[in-house]
Design a protein around this motif. Sequence first.
Motif, short mmCIF file in Angstrom:
data_model
loop_
_atom_site.label_atom_id
_atom_site.label_comp_id
_atom_site.label_asym_id
_atom_site.label_seq_id
_atom_site.Cartn_x
_atom_site.Cartn_y
_atom_site.Cartn_z
N SER A 121 10.55 9.50 -2.12
CA SER A 121 9.16 8.97 -1.75
C SER A 121 9.38 8.38 -0.42
O SER A 121 10.49 8.05 0.09
N SER A 153 5.61 9.67 -7.12
CA SER A 153 4.96 8.85 -6.54
C SER A 153 4.55 7.49 -7.23
O SER A 153 4.27 6.69 -6.41
N GLU A 178 3.62 10.60 1.83
CA GLU A 178 3.97 10.26 0.79
C GLU A 178 5.33 10.88 0.30
O GLU A 178 6.00 9.97 -0.40
#
Length: 275
Positions: free
Chosen positions: A142, A196, A220
Amino acid sequence: MQKILTSLMTLSVSAVLLSACGGNSNQAPAGDKPAEGSAPAAANQTVPSKIVIGLDDNFPPMGFRDDKNELVGFDIDMAKAAAKHMGVEVEFKPIDWAAKESELKSKRVDLLWNGLTITEERKQNILFSNPYMENHQIIVVSAGSPIKVKTDLNGKIVGVQDGSSAIPAVEADAVSKSFKEMKKYGDNVTALMDLSTKRIDAVVVDEVVGRYYVAKKPTEYVVLEDNFGTEEYGVGMRKEDQALHDKLQGALVAMKADGTSAKIANQWFGKDIIK
């Protein structure tokens, strides 16, 4: 007397002619000799008029379903072009990728064509085409993650797709022994979703898949410089299907020579990545 001499001469000429025609009685007729360099295993085989290709239909950009639920992808386009070169019909069959060798052995599919990594272990049960592209097992984390290198995975939960080549690639690296857990998923999409939501700390995934998703969500995800090695993709089939192998290999060579594979690669990756 003249008639006797004529008869004797006729018999002598006939004997010479018969001797010349007979030659060595053990010599096989020319038509029975095998062609030089021929493959005996494929001699009596025929290529089916229709081939069924097994794939994971959740493996973008190699093979997946679009918004219309139609199968699309780089390997889909490659397989369609190869089938056209081979003059055969093609059918795509989504399968449980973890059971791909069983699907092939049971003849429910004829080919495995979906980012299939060539490994020595798989070669024991699968006949592979020559490699058509290279790939890496990359590490995706991430954005903002403290994980910067492989050794930072110590004590972390790492996601992989079950049945994928990511598993042996990771297990072959000593750093895997320091993981808190290597969590297996049915597909890479679910693994990346868990990344995520921070249910896991990293995902090890085929480069073509990982970079495809990172490009969609560049804020992201982050791809580390470190990876778990380089691998090659090939098309897999049953060991005994030598004729199909030879026909397909000829199609792949022709597609590279006439620019077909380069065109498909550029459409999906923006450059020619064909090996």
